[in-house]
Design a protein around this motif. Structure first.
Motif, short mmCIF file in Angstrom:
data_model
loop_
_atom_site.label_atom_id
_atom_site.label_comp_id
_atom_site.label_asym_id
_atom_site.label_seq_id
_atom_site.Cartn_x
_atom_site.Cartn_y
_atom_site.Cartn_z
N LEU A 1 0.59 -0.86 -0.26
CA LEU A 1 0.15 0.14 -0.06
C LEU A 1 0.78 1.54 -0.56
O LEU A 1 1.61 1.68 0.48
CB LEU A 1 -0.01 0.11 1.26
CG LEU A 1 -1.87 -1.41 1.50
CD1 LEU A 1 -2.16 -1.46 2.80
CD2 LEU A 1 -2.73 -1.03 0.33
N ASP B 1 -2.12 5.77 -3.95
CA ASP B 1 -3.51 4.94 -4.33
C ASP B 1 -4.58 5.76 -3.75
O ASP B 1 -6.03 6.24 -4.54
CB ASP B 1 -3.43 3.98 -2.69
CG ASP B 1 -2.77 2.93 -3.42
OD1 ASP B 1 -2.09 2.91 -4.81
OD2 ASP B 1 -2.46 2.03 -2.70
N TYR C 1 -9.16 1.45 3.49
CA TYR C 1 -7.54 1.81 2.90
C TYR C 1 -7.20 2.61 4.66
O TYR C 1 -5.51 1.73 5.10
CB TYR C 1 -8.13 2.23 1.91
CG TYR C 1 -5.89 2.73 1.21
CD1 TYR C 1 -5.43 1.85 0.30
CD2 TYR C 1 -5.52 3.69 1.75
CE1 TYR C 1 -4.50 1.96 0.29
CE2 TYR C 1 -4.67 4.36 1.27
CZ TYR C 1 -4.09 3.21 0.60
OH TYR C 1 -2.67 3.34 -0.58
#
Length: 416
Positions: free
Chosen positions: A3, A8, A60
């Protein structure tokens, strides 16, 4: 799975904002065919997409280790605890007034996108605020292009359900349920582009769309963005020439925004059967004692959700607030209203973001005649921007990069 929120997060943000193109699709189709549907007839199956996207974004942030660690600090938790304590008190007070639980829950809608402010705060503290907002603005250009095509077509040929645009057709609504929501979002996009160097053309496009909407709030908010843009271009010794006539310009903007020529409506005067008349009636009929003034007279009674579920005037003291500040006064009382204004003032004192004044002033002005924290996607974008500004403090990671995002190097070199 690796991540990297720098890559993102902009994608997730534009996906969240773009959910607005789907959420109101049935009403947009009806308006194009000349049928004006009421707000409560929206397809909740489509509207839930934005809530799902918000859940994805929050999940997230929880799984991204740097965002999670940045949010779990003592100062952040203390602030959230203080807010939650007072909110719970107001919920209890609403239940004490014999309101069903769904009413105070509707009054909590102003906090729905608060996680985005927290994410923006952490991102800014980590020194990546300028990069994330730059990439987000890059993606946002495609969203604006879509809205521009639809809005111009609507302003030329759509039925005048909401009034007549200065291009001859109906007031444009883009992919929104009304021109006011469309204009507010376009003005907010102009604000976001104004924070990113090299985006002046997109500021101009967004301002044009906001003006085309005929929304008074969008018009004044857009002019505020333009004012700050011109102010930044002037030399320090010349800025007084712009500041001195600012009050006169503000009055002129209000009069122009209220004219039928720009707004496209016959009821454009806000003092005649408009918001000001509504506010006067609310104060006269709803505030009966000091408790009502200090703590509000029913959390959620001014929420659009309650009007949809129960109909107008179902509960004593129920009304359509329009203004954010009247919404806060109704639900959280004078204490909550002053706390909110104090928080905005503190944001300008705590932050070192170079455009903190523009962001905070935009949020303040937009809330005067529009409950912006209830409407999507304006609330999502403003929450994130407010968090970015708050996170740009003197002890955050490299502030210089935030103040001048392009000077430190090309963006495409960040993270690969």
């Amino acid at each position: 799975m690796l991540l990297r929120f720098e890559k993102d997060l902009p994608v997730l943000l534009i996906a969240l904002v773009s959910a607005s193109t789907v959420a109101s699709l049935p009403q947009v189709e009806s308006a194009w065919s000349g049928v004006k549907e009421v707000y409560g007839e929206q397809d909740f199956g489509l509207r839930i997409l934005r809530e799902l996207m918000l859940v994805v974004l929050v999940a997230y942030a929880f799984f991204e280790p740097r965002l999670r660690r940045g949010a779990m600090t003592s100062s952040v938790l203390a602030f959230l605890s203080a807010v939650a304590t007072y909110v719970l008190f107001e919920v209890g007070y609403a239940l004490y007034l014999d309101l069903p639980l769904v009413v105070p829950m509707a009054g909590l809608r102003v906090f729905e996108y608060l996680p985005l402010a927290l994410i923006g705060f952490v991102v800014s503290r980590l020194g990546e605020g300028s990069y994330v907002i730059y990439k987000f603005a890059q993606y946002l250009r495609y969203y604006i292009a879509l809205q521009a095509v639809l809005a111009i077509a609507q302003a030329l040929w759509a039925p005048p359900l909401f009034g007549v645009s200065f291009l001859g057709g109906g007031r444009p609504f883009g992919t929104f349920v009304s021109p006011n929501l469309f204009g507010a979002t376009m003005a907010t996009c102009a604000l976001l582009f104004a924070l990113v160097p090299g985006m002046r053309n997109w500021v101009a496009v967004s301002v044009f769309l906001a003006l085309l909407s005929g929304s008074r709030t969008a018009f004044i908010s857009s002019l505020l963005v333009v004012f700050f843009q011109v102010y930044a271009l002037l030399r320090s010794r010349d800025r007084w020439a712009l500041v001195m006539p600012a009050p006169i310009l503000a009055v002129g903007a209000l009069l122009l925004a209220s004219s039928p020529l720009l707004s496209g409506r016959d009821d454009a005067n806000p003092t005649e059967d408009g918001r000001i008349d509504l506010w006067q009636r609310v104060f006269a009929s709803s505030i009966h004692d000091p408790m009502d003034l200090l703590f509000g007279w029913g959390l959620g009674l001014s929420s659009n959700t309650i009007n949809i579920l129960f109909g107008a005037e179902h509960f004593p003291g129920q009304f359509d607030s329009d203004s954010l500040y009247l919404f806060l006064l109704n639900g959280y009382g004078l204490i909550g209203l002053l706390a909110y204004l104090g928080f905005l003032w503190a944001a300008t004192r705590m932050s070192v973001h170079p455009k903190r004044g523009l962001v905070v002033m935009f949020i303040f002005v937009a809330g005067l005649t529009f409950n912006m924290w209830e409407y999507f996607p304006q609330n999502a974008m403003l929450m994130f921007l407010l968090g970015l500004v708050l996170g740009t403090g003197s002890n955050s990671a490299p502030v210089a990069a935030t103040a001048s995002p392009i000077a430190s190097g090309p963006y495409h070199q960040r993270p690969s």
